[in-house]
Design a protein around this motif. Structure first.
Motif, PDB file in Angstrom:
ATOM      1  N   TYR A   1      -1.514 -14.710  14.481  1.00  0.00           N
ATOM      2  CA  TYR A   1      -1.395 -15.201  13.018  1.00  0.00           C
ATOM      3  C   TYR A   1      -2.083 -13.995  11.935  1.00  0.00           C
ATOM      4  N   LEU A   2      -2.362 -12.964  12.568  1.00  0.00           N
ATOM      5  CA  LEU A   2      -2.899 -11.961  11.618  1.00  0.00           C
ATOM      6  C   LEU A   2      -1.781 -10.849  11.362  1.00  0.00           C
ATOM      7  N   ALA A   3      -1.551 -10.630  10.169  1.00  0.00           N
ATOM      8  CA  ALA A   3      -0.394  -9.698   9.627  1.00  0.00           C
ATOM      9  C   ALA A   3      -1.159  -8.420   9.199  1.00  0.00           C
ATOM     10  N   LEU A   4      -1.350  -7.602  10.098  1.00  0.00           N
ATOM     11  CA  LEU A   4      -1.816  -6.162   9.506  1.00  0.00           C
ATOM     12  C   LEU A   4      -0.911  -5.083   9.921  1.00  0.00           C
ATOM     13  N   SER A   5      -1.024  -4.206   8.998  1.00  0.00           N
ATOM     14  CA  SER A   5      -0.146  -2.970   9.105  1.00  0.00           C
ATOM     15  C   SER A   5      -1.010  -1.818   9.495  1.00  0.00           C
ATOM     16  N   LYS A   6      -0.181  -0.521   9.614  1.00  0.00           N
ATOM     17  CA  LYS A   6      -1.248   0.601  10.065  1.00  0.00           C
ATOM     18  C   LYS A   6      -2.144   1.036   8.841  1.00  0.00           C
ATOM     19  N   LYS A   7      -1.465   0.806   7.756  1.00  0.00           N
ATOM     20  CA  LYS A   7      -2.229   1.121   6.271  1.00  0.00           C
ATOM     21  C   LYS A   7      -3.332   0.275   6.049  1.00  0.00           C
ATOM     22  N   ASP A   8      -3.081  -1.241   6.406  1.00  0.00           N
ATOM     23  CA  ASP A   8      -4.339  -2.106   6.589  1.00  0.00           C
ATOM     24  C   ASP A   8      -5.537  -1.650   7.197  1.00  0.00           C
ATOM     25  N   LEU A   9      -5.161  -1.370   8.580  1.00  0.00           N
ATOM     26  CA  LEU A   9      -6.058  -0.811   9.450  1.00  0.00           C
ATOM     27  C   LEU A   9      -6.739   0.411   8.938  1.00  0.00           C
ATOM     28  N   GLN A  10      -6.193   1.443   8.456  1.00  0.00           N
ATOM     29  CA  GLN A  10      -6.565   2.546   7.888  1.00  0.00           C
ATOM     30  C   GLN A  10      -7.733   1.861   6.829  1.00  0.00           C
ATOM     31  N   GLU A  11      -7.352   0.951   5.880  1.00  0.00           N
ATOM     32  CA  GLU A  11      -8.166   0.787   4.869  1.00  0.00           C
ATOM     33  C   GLU A  11      -9.351  -0.188   5.466  1.00  0.00           C
ATOM     34  N   ILE A  12      -9.178  -0.766   6.289  1.00  0.00           N
ATOM     35  CA  ILE A  12     -10.269  -1.470   6.900  1.00  0.00           C
ATOM     36  C   ILE A  12     -11.191  -0.388   7.352  1.00  0.00           C
TER      37      ILE A  12
END
Length: 67
Positions: free
Chosen positions: A47-58
């Motif tokens: 259910y988690l919609a993560l992109s590589k960009k999101d992971l980098q921001e996190i």
């Protein structure tokens, strides 16, 4: 704070979590450090919609909090 992260006192006592979930940012970072990729995270949390960009921001946010 990145849009993918939210803090709410009613959710995990105000710990930073992935927006719309109860998944702590620290958990995502720990899994990433252990070698999890975005596709691995999506398998464990479909259910988690993560992109590589999101992971980098996190990850960047987490590192800033440690500094």
């Amino acid at each position: 704070m990145p849009k993918i992260i939210e803090r709410n006192q009613k959710i995990l006592g105000g710990q930073p979590v992935i927006k719309g979930t109860r998944i702590p940012v620290a958990r995502v970072v720990a899994l990433h450090i252990q070698g999890y990729t975005v596709s691995d995270l999506k398998k464990d949390y479909p259910y988690l919609a993560l992109s590589k960009k999101d992971l980098q921001e996190i990850y960047r946010y987490y590192l800033q909090q440690l500094a």
